[in-house]
Design a protein around this motif. Structure first.
Motif, PDB file in Angstrom:
ATOM      1  N   TRP A  11       0.835  -1.204   0.000  1.00 18.35           N
ATOM      2  CA  TRP A  11       0.000   0.000   0.000  1.00 18.35           C
ATOM      3  C   TRP A  11       0.868   1.251   0.000  1.00 18.35           C
ATOM      4  N   PHE A  12       1.975   1.200   0.738  1.00 16.51           N
ATOM      5  CA  PHE A  12       2.844   2.376   0.775  1.00 16.51           C
ATOM      6  C   PHE A  12       3.622   2.527  -0.533  1.00 16.51           C
ATOM      7  N   ARG A  13       4.146   1.417  -1.032  1.00  9.50           N
ATOM      8  CA  ARG A  13       4.933   1.471  -2.271  1.00  9.50           C
ATOM      9  C   ARG A  13       4.074   1.947  -3.440  1.00  9.50           C
ATOM     10  N   TYR A  14       2.884   1.367  -3.560  1.00 10.74           N
ATOM     11  CA  TYR A  14       2.020   1.750  -4.670  1.00 10.74           C
ATOM     12  C   TYR A  14       1.495   3.179  -4.475  1.00 10.74           C
ATOM     13  N   GLY A  15       1.206   3.507  -3.224  1.00  6.89           N
ATOM     14  CA  GLY A  15       0.743   4.868  -2.920  1.00  6.89           C
ATOM     15  C   GLY A  15       1.804   5.891  -3.263  1.00  6.89           C
ATOM     16  N   PHE A  16       3.033   5.593  -2.899  1.00  9.71           N
ATOM     17  CA  PHE A  16       4.142   6.511  -3.174  1.00  9.71           C
ATOM     18  C   PHE A  16       4.382   6.623  -4.674  1.00  9.71           C
ATOM     19  N   LEU A  17       4.206   5.505  -5.366  1.00  5.59           N
ATOM     20  CA  LEU A  17       4.358   5.508  -6.831  1.00  5.59           C
ATOM     21  C   LEU A  17       3.310   6.430  -7.469  1.00  5.59           C
TER      22      LEU A  17
END
Lengths: 193, 66
Positions: free
Chosen positions: A81-87
């Motif tokens: 969720w954080f990685r995709y959100g940051f992307l």
């Protein structure tokens, strides 16, 4: 000690890239390599050789590993969720930068000879560009792109210090994007991916 | 060799830091998706787990890892 290869010294390129941006902002266009090469490698080769071998920024973080508390980062930093959100956030900021470039190209906005750090702080950067050298939009893109590169490196150095070296890699938008592409490419062949 | 490195494939970001750290060259990045440990070569030294920025590698006793 493992044998060193030529690509183990690409961290010098990263230092050079940022140094050049202090003299002439147009060099920022060279940073497009760091955007396009990983994508091409992932799409054509179906691997993350860029992250694994050729990423100068990742190497620079590793080289600066002595200045690190070497603590394990919280688990959410590598969570999907954080990685995709940051992307998504990063791509939005990239899109915004492209839009600003378009506005300048269309004559709807003036060239701003400044860089924006952490998407908030405007820093005058006018000494790196002489007005009229190239079309305004080319210069605008340079300022915008350099801002993006410097901002991500700053965040990278903060997490590099607080946590383990190369913690940036666990949520690097380029790394996330290339891993997604590799997973899509590998899925047809191997169901367990 | 009693121990074995076991990366969590669901968390692994495939950055390759473990691959660089492995003194036995037992780790590869499988098709850009995750770190893959060659079980026969891994000596379970734990260097990969120490450097993994995502913290996704655990060192198992070999009997547990199977």
């Amino acid at each position: 000690m493992k044998q060193k290869h030529w690509y183990d010294y690409l961290w010098i390129w990263t230092i050079l890239f940022f140094a050049l941006g202090f003299f002439n902002i147009l060099f920022a266009w060279l940073g497009m390599n760091d955007f396009l090469v990983p994508l091409v490698i992932a799409i054509v080769g179906g691997n993350k050789a860029f992250c694994n071998r050729y990423c100068g920024r990742g190497q620079l973080f590793a080289v600066c590993g002595k200045c690190s508390l070497k603590k394990q980062a919280p688990t959410w930093i590598a969570a999907k969720w954080f990685r995709y959100g940051f992307l998504v956030f990063f791509l939005s900021m990239f899109g915004n930068m492209i839009f600003q470039t378009y506005l300048v190209a269309a004559g709807a906005a003036n060239l701003k000879e400044a860089i924006k750090l952490l998407w908030m702080f405007r820093v005058p950067w006018g000494w790196t560009y002489t007005a009229g050298t190239v079309a305004d939009w080319i210069a605008q893109f340079s300022f915008g792109f350099y801002s993006l590169m410097l901002t991500s490196t700053m965040i990278g150095f903060i997490v590099n210090f607080l946590f383990k070296p190369r913690t940036w890699c666990s949520f690097c938008p380029m790394g996330t994007m290339t891993q997604i592409l590799c997973k899509i490419k590998a899925k047809g062949v191997h169901d367990h991916v | 060799m009693k121990r074995l490195a076991a990366p969590d494939r669901k968390v692994c970001v495939a950055c390759g830091v473990c691959m660089k750290a492995c003194p036995k060259n037992a780790i590869s990045i499988y098709k850009g998706c995750y770190a893959l440990v060659e079980e026969a070569t891994c000596v379970g030294c734990g260097l990969c787990a120490k450097v993994c920025p995502a913290g996704c590698i655990v060192i198992h006793e070999r009997s547990e890892a199977k």
